[in-house]
Design a protein around this motif. Structure first.
Motif, PDB file in Angstrom:
ATOM      1  N   ARG A 192       0.640  -1.163  -0.101  1.00  0.00           N
ATOM      2  CA  ARG A 192      -0.036   0.180  -0.073  1.00  0.00           C
ATOM      3  C   ARG A 192       0.804   1.356   0.135  1.00  0.00           C
ATOM      4  NH1 ARG A 192      -3.062  -2.576   3.949  1.00  0.00           N
ATOM      5  NH2 ARG A 192      -2.027  -1.279   5.608  1.00  0.00           N
ATOM      6  N   PHE A 193       1.964   1.369   0.673  1.00  0.00           N
ATOM      7  CA  PHE A 193       2.635   2.385   1.020  1.00  0.00           C
ATOM      8  C   PHE A 193       3.887   2.439   0.247  1.00  0.00           C
ATOM      9  CE2 PHE A 193       0.415   2.081   5.274  1.00  0.00           C
ATOM     10  CZ  PHE A 193      -0.804   2.922   4.748  1.00  0.00           C
ATOM     11  N   THR A 194       4.179   1.653  -0.802  1.00  0.00           N
ATOM     12  CA  THR A 194       5.368   2.024  -1.629  1.00  0.00           C
ATOM     13  C   THR A 194       4.799   1.954  -3.115  1.00  0.00           C
ATOM     14  OG1 THR A 194       5.831  -0.375  -1.974  1.00  0.00           O
ATOM     15  CG2 THR A 194       7.145   0.866  -0.099  1.00  0.00           C
ATOM     16  N   ASP A 195       5.425   2.378  -4.131  1.00  0.00           N
ATOM     17  CA  ASP A 195       5.080   2.107  -5.560  1.00  0.00           C
ATOM     18  C   ASP A 195       5.716   0.692  -6.002  1.00  0.00           C
ATOM     19  OD1 ASP A 195       3.473   4.649  -6.167  1.00  0.00           O
ATOM     20  OD2 ASP A 195       5.536   5.679  -5.401  1.00  0.00           O
ATOM     21  N   ALA A 196       6.940   0.332  -5.414  1.00  0.00           N
ATOM     22  CA  ALA A 196       7.782  -0.739  -5.709  1.00  0.00           C
ATOM     23  C   ALA A 196       8.406  -1.292  -4.483  1.00  0.00           C
ATOM     24  CB  ALA A 196       8.497  -0.532  -6.981  1.00  0.00           C
ATOM     25  N   PHE A 197       8.601  -2.540  -4.482  1.00  0.00           N
ATOM     26  CA  PHE A 197       9.318  -3.074  -3.337  1.00  0.00           C
ATOM     27  C   PHE A 197       9.993  -4.445  -3.605  1.00  0.00           C
ATOM     28  CE2 PHE A 197       5.535  -4.678  -1.895  1.00  0.00           C
ATOM     29  CZ  PHE A 197       5.860  -6.165  -1.129  1.00  0.00           C
ATOM     30  N   TYR A 198      10.992  -4.788  -3.095  1.00  0.00           N
ATOM     31  CA  TYR A 198      11.177  -6.257  -3.629  1.00  0.00           C
ATOM     32  C   TYR A 198      11.737  -7.104  -2.121  1.00  0.00           C
ATOM     33  CZ  TYR A 198      16.371  -5.005  -3.694  1.00  0.00           C
ATOM     34  OH  TYR A 198      17.511  -4.547  -3.444  1.00  0.00           O
ATOM     35  N   ILE A 199      11.173  -8.292  -2.367  1.00  0.00           N
ATOM     36  CA  ILE A 199      11.504  -9.521  -1.358  1.00  0.00           C
ATOM     37  C   ILE A 199      12.634  -9.753  -1.640  1.00  0.00           C
ATOM     38  CG2 ILE A 199      10.618 -11.428  -0.140  1.00  0.00           C
ATOM     39  CD1 ILE A 199       7.869 -10.478  -1.357  1.00  0.00           C
ATOM     40  N   GLY A 200      13.671  -9.537  -0.659  1.00  0.00           N
ATOM     41  CA  GLY A 200      15.133 -10.189  -0.888  1.00  0.00           C
ATOM     42  C   GLY A 200      15.214 -11.781  -0.638  1.00  0.00           C
ATOM     43  N   GLY A 201      15.912 -12.424  -1.565  1.00  0.00           N
ATOM     44  CA  GLY A 201      16.047 -13.969  -1.181  1.00  0.00           C
ATOM     45  C   GLY A 201      17.382 -14.240  -0.891  1.00  0.00           C
ATOM     46  N   THR A 202      18.568 -13.685  -1.717  1.00  0.00           N
ATOM     47  CA  THR A 202      19.802 -13.617  -1.720  1.00  0.00           C
ATOM     48  C   THR A 202      20.270 -13.885  -0.217  1.00  0.00           C
ATOM     49  OG1 THR A 202      20.019 -12.797  -3.972  1.00  0.00           O
ATOM     50  CG2 THR A 202      22.070 -12.994  -2.376  1.00  0.00           C
ATOM     51  N   LYS A 203      20.022 -12.727   0.442  1.00  0.00           N
ATOM     52  CA  LYS A 203      20.332 -12.750   1.988  1.00  0.00           C
ATOM     53  C   LYS A 203      19.493 -13.507   3.044  1.00  0.00           C
ATOM     54  CE  LYS A 203      22.984  -8.442   0.812  1.00  0.00           C
ATOM     55  NZ  LYS A 203      23.096  -6.981   0.725  1.00  0.00           N
ATOM     56  N   ASN A 204      18.729 -14.143   2.421  1.00  0.00           N
ATOM     57  CA  ASN A 204      17.653 -14.822   3.334  1.00  0.00           C
ATOM     58  C   ASN A 204      17.151 -16.272   2.972  1.00  0.00           C
ATOM     59  OD1 ASN A 204      16.255 -14.758   5.848  1.00  0.00           O
ATOM     60  ND2 ASN A 204      14.354 -14.548   4.730  1.00  0.00           N
ATOM     61  N   GLY A 205      18.111 -17.094   2.694  1.00  0.00           N
ATOM     62  CA  GLY A 205      18.015 -18.355   2.460  1.00  0.00           C
ATOM     63  C   GLY A 205      17.921 -19.034   1.008  1.00  0.00           C
ATOM     64  N   ALA A 206      18.115 -17.998   0.055  1.00  0.00           N
ATOM     65  CA  ALA A 206      17.820 -18.507  -1.130  1.00  0.00           C
ATOM     66  C   ALA A 206      19.481 -18.468  -1.814  1.00  0.00           C
ATOM     67  CB  ALA A 206      17.171 -17.572  -2.149  1.00  0.00           C
ATOM     68  N   LEU A 207      19.432 -19.194  -2.993  1.00  0.00           N
ATOM     69  CA  LEU A 207      21.026 -19.448  -3.797  1.00  0.00           C
ATOM     70  C   LEU A 207      21.125 -17.964  -4.217  1.00  0.00           C
ATOM     71  CD1 LEU A 207      20.813 -22.753  -5.471  1.00  0.00           C
ATOM     72  CD2 LEU A 207      22.526 -22.225  -3.830  1.00  0.00           C
ATOM     73  N   MET A 208      20.091 -17.362  -4.766  1.00  0.00           N
ATOM     74  CA  MET A 208      19.960 -16.151  -5.455  1.00  0.00           C
ATOM     75  C   MET A 208      18.531 -15.742  -5.526  1.00  0.00           C
ATOM     76  SD  MET A 208      20.372 -18.206  -7.793  1.00  0.00           S
ATOM     77  CE  MET A 208      19.780 -18.732  -9.411  1.00  0.00           C
ATOM     78  N   GLY A 209      18.403 -14.414  -5.819  1.00  0.00           N
ATOM     79  CA  GLY A 209      17.033 -14.089  -6.347  1.00  0.00           C
ATOM     80  C   GLY A 209      16.285 -12.934  -5.599  1.00  0.00           C
ATOM     81  N   GLU A 210      15.709 -12.097  -5.968  1.00  0.00           N
ATOM     82  CA  GLU A 210      15.073 -11.023  -5.451  1.00  0.00           C
ATOM     83  C   GLU A 210      13.475 -10.858  -6.298  1.00  0.00           C
ATOM     84  OE1 GLU A 210      16.918  -9.715  -3.157  1.00  0.00           O
ATOM     85  OE2 GLU A 210      18.759 -10.850  -4.231  1.00  0.00           O
ATOM     86  N   ALA A 211      12.352 -10.547  -5.423  1.00  0.00           N
ATOM     87  CA  ALA A 211      11.070 -10.650  -6.070  1.00  0.00           C
ATOM     88  C   ALA A 211      10.578  -9.336  -6.067  1.00  0.00           C
ATOM     89  CB  ALA A 211       9.924 -11.598  -5.321  1.00  0.00           C
ATOM     90  N   LEU A 212      10.462  -8.444  -7.350  1.00  0.00           N
ATOM     91  CA  LEU A 212       9.965  -7.216  -7.125  1.00  0.00           C
ATOM     92  C   LEU A 212       8.574  -7.289  -7.433  1.00  0.00           C
ATOM     93  CD1 LEU A 212      10.620  -4.103  -7.774  1.00  0.00           C
ATOM     94  CD2 LEU A 212      10.584  -4.587 -10.296  1.00  0.00           C
ATOM     95  N   VAL A 213       7.977  -6.282  -6.432  1.00  0.00           N
ATOM     96  CA  VAL A 213       6.509  -6.256  -6.368  1.00  0.00           C
ATOM     97  C   VAL A 213       6.151  -4.716  -6.943  1.00  0.00           C
ATOM     98  CG1 VAL A 213       4.272  -6.450  -5.104  1.00  0.00           C
ATOM     99  CG2 VAL A 213       6.295  -7.994  -4.675  1.00  0.00           C
ATOM    100  N   LEU A 214       5.489  -4.471  -8.135  1.00  0.00           N
ATOM    101  CA  LEU A 214       4.868  -3.174  -8.576  1.00  0.00           C
ATOM    102  C   LEU A 214       3.389  -2.821  -7.936  1.00  0.00           C
ATOM    103  CD1 LEU A 214       6.631  -3.280 -11.906  1.00  0.00           C
ATOM    104  CD2 LEU A 214       7.281  -1.690 -10.029  1.00  0.00           C
ATOM    105  N   GLN A 215       3.266  -1.889  -7.423  1.00  0.00           N
ATOM    106  CA  GLN A 215       1.839  -1.583  -7.245  1.00  0.00           C
ATOM    107  C   GLN A 215       1.069  -1.629  -8.301  1.00  0.00           C
ATOM    108  OE1 GLN A 215       0.063   2.279  -5.473  1.00  0.00           O
ATOM    109  NE2 GLN A 215       1.030   1.355  -3.793  1.00  0.00           N
ATOM    110  N   GLU A 216      -0.278  -1.963  -8.180  1.00  0.00           N
ATOM    111  CA  GLU A 216      -1.111  -2.112  -9.379  1.00  0.00           C
ATOM    112  C   GLU A 216      -1.324  -0.990 -10.241  1.00  0.00           C
ATOM    113  OE1 GLU A 216      -6.036  -2.777 -10.243  1.00  0.00           O
ATOM    114  OE2 GLU A 216      -5.159  -3.208  -8.092  1.00  0.00           O
ATOM    115  N   SER A 217      -1.131   0.298  -9.621  1.00  0.00           N
ATOM    116  CA  SER A 217      -1.433   1.466 -10.267  1.00  0.00           C
ATOM    117  C   SER A 217      -0.077   1.962 -11.086  1.00  0.00           C
ATOM    118  CB  SER A 217      -1.683   2.649  -9.418  1.00  0.00           C
ATOM    119  OG  SER A 217      -0.754   2.681  -8.227  1.00  0.00           O
ATOM    120  N   VAL A 218       0.992   1.196 -11.069  1.00  0.00           N
ATOM    121  CA  VAL A 218       2.414   1.547 -11.374  1.00  0.00           C
ATOM    122  C   VAL A 218       2.752   0.560 -12.674  1.00  0.00           C
ATOM    123  CG1 VAL A 218       4.873   1.561 -10.937  1.00  0.00           C
ATOM    124  CG2 VAL A 218       3.252   2.209  -9.188  1.00  0.00           C
ATOM    125  N   TYR A 219       2.713   1.370 -13.776  1.00  0.00           N
ATOM    126  CA  TYR A 219       3.003   0.414 -14.989  1.00  0.00           C
ATOM    127  C   TYR A 219       4.238   0.943 -15.652  1.00  0.00           C
ATOM    128  CZ  TYR A 219       2.423  -0.964 -19.888  1.00  0.00           C
ATOM    129  OH  TYR A 219       2.815  -1.478 -20.956  1.00  0.00           O
TER     130      TYR A 219
END
Length: 343
Positions: A192-219
Motif C-alpha cells: 500500500r505504502f510503496t510504489d515498488a519494493f522487493y522481497i530479498g532472497g539472496t540474503k535470506n536463505g536463497a541461492l540467489m534472487g529477489e522478487a520485485l512487487v509493483l503496485q497495481e497503479s504503477v505501470y
C-alpha cells in the motif's frame, strides 16, 4: 573460523535446495514462463493482499535496483536516497550508468530518511536546469540495520507523492526487517505504502534472487525488454520461482529471518554485557561493535567480519558482524567468549 562476514556466505536452506533439485530434469519453459514462477507470483500476491500486483524476479539486488529505477524514471530525473544507501555506495555507479543522477542525503546512524530530510534535499533541484527528483529510494532494513515503522513509511510515501516522486523500497534484508523486535510493518503495508519494493532472497536463505512487487497503479512499459537489455533476465527462470515458492510456503522465509535476528541480538547483548559499545544498536541481523584497533588482528585470526570505518573514539574501529539463517548459537557463544578473554 566464526563466519560473520555477511548473510550470503552460505549456499541456501536445504528446503530451497530440495525445491531446486526437484525441477532439475523436468524440461521447463525459460525466462520465467513456468509453473514455479507462476506459483511464486500467486503466493506473493496473496501474502501482500495485492491480487493485481505486477511481480518480477531478478537474480540479485543491484539488477533489481538499477532496472526498476531506470524503468520508473524519465531521462531527466534523478533518485533521492540516504547517503549510506546501497545504490550510492556499493553498486559501482550502476544507477548513474543508466543516466540517472543519485542525490544522496546525509542521515543518522540508523540510516533512515524522513520527510523533513527529503524536503530539504530536493529544494536545490527545483530549477528547470537541474535534474528533477523523480524517485525516493529507501532500504528496509537500512545499511546499518535500522527499520521503518508503518507510520514512517506512510509519511515517506505521502512525501514522495506530494513531490511527484515514486517511492521504491530495497528489500534485500526485508525478512530481517519484518521480523525484528519493534517492527509493525507487514507485506500488505508495503504493497500500500510503496510504489515498488522487493522481497530479498539472496540474503535470506536463497541461492540467489529477489522478487520485485509493483503496485497495481504503477505501470512500467517494456519492463521485460528493459530487464533483458540490462542483463536481468535469467534464462532458467524456474530456478528463481522454485526458490521463492519454497521460501514463502509455510512461513519459512520469516522463520529464517527471525533466526538470523535472534543470533545477532544474542551476540549484541553478550558484547554489551562485556562493556562493548556500538555505532548503532541495530534490531536486525547486522550489528556494529566499536573495538580497539589492537584487538583487530586477534579477531581476524578467529572470525570473518567487515571493517565498517573509523570510530569517533581514537584508536578504535567500527566493525560489522552479520548473522544468517545458517548461524549457530555455538558460534555466537564462541565469539562472545573470544571478546571476554581479551578484555
Amino acid at each position: 573460523m566464526y563466519q560473520f562476514r555477511n548473510d550470503y556466505s552460505f549456499g541456501a536452506h536445504p528446503k530451497v535446495l530440495e525445491a531446486v533439485l526437484a525441477t532439475n530434469l523436468e524440461g521447463l519453459p525459460g525466462y520465467g514462463d513456468d509453473e514455479y514462477c507462476a506459483k511464486a507470483v500467486s503466493l506473493i500476491r496473496d501474502l501482500c493482499q495485492a491480487p493485481e500486483a505486477d511481480v518480477h524476479f531478478f537474480i540479485g539486488g543491484t539488477a533489481a535496483n538499477l532496472i526498476t529505477i531506470a524503468g520508473l524514471l524519465r531521462p531527466w530525473e534523478g533518485v533521492v536516497c540516504a547517503q549510506s544507501g546501497h545504490i550510492n555506495g556499493h553498486e559501482a555507479g550502476a544507477v548513474e550508468a543508466t543516466g540517472h543522477k543519485v542525490i544522496p542525503v546525509p542521515v543518522g546512524p540508523d540510516g533512515k530518511l524522513t520527510p523533513e530530510l527529503v524536503q530539504a534535499a530536493i529544494v536545490p533541484y527545483q530549477h528547470s536546469h537541474m535534474v528533477q527528483p523523480g524517485l525516493l529510494y529507501i532500504s528496509d532494513a537500512t545499511e546499518t540495520g535500522g527499520i521503518y515503522t508503518s507510520a514512517e513509511l506512510e509519511q515517506l510515501y505521502n512525501c514522495a507523492h506530494s513531490n511527484n516522486m515514486f517511492l521504491f523500497l530495497d528489500g534485500a534484508r526485508l525478512g530481517c526487517a519484518l521480523t525484528a523486535q519493534g517492527n509493525d510493518l507487514t507485506l500488505p503495508d508495503l504493497a500500500r505504502f510503496t510504489d515498488a519494493f522487493y522481497i530479498g532472497g539472496t540474503k535470506n536463505g536463497a541461492l540467489m534472487g529477489e522478487a520485485l512487487v509493483l503496485q497495481e497503479s504503477v505501470y512500467v512499459p517494456g519492463l521485460f525488454r528493459l530487464k533483458k537489455q540490462r542483463g536481468g533476465v535469467l534464462a532458467k527462470g524456474w530456478l528463481l520461482g522454485a526458490q521463492f515458492e519454497a521460501l514463502l510456503t509455510d512461513g519459512l522465509y520469516f522463520q529464517l529471518a527471525r533466526h538470523a535476528n535472534e543470533m545477532a541480538q544474542k551476540l549484541q547483548q553478550g558484547l554489551k554485557d562485556l562493556g562493548v559499545s556500538f555505532f548503532y544498536e541495530s534490531p536486525t541481523n547486522q550489528i556494529f561493535p566499536i573495538v580497539p584497533n589492537l584487538f583487530l588482528p586477534i579477531l581476524e585470526r578467529h572470525c570473518a567480519f567487515e571493517i565498517w570505518g573509523p570510530a569517533e573514539e581514537p584508536n578504535h574501529t567500527v566493525i560489522r558482524f552479520v548473522s544468517s539463517f545458517a548461524t549457530k548459537p555455538s558460534e555466537v557463544d564462541g565469539l562472545i567468549q573470544l571478546f571476554a578473554s581479551h578484555r
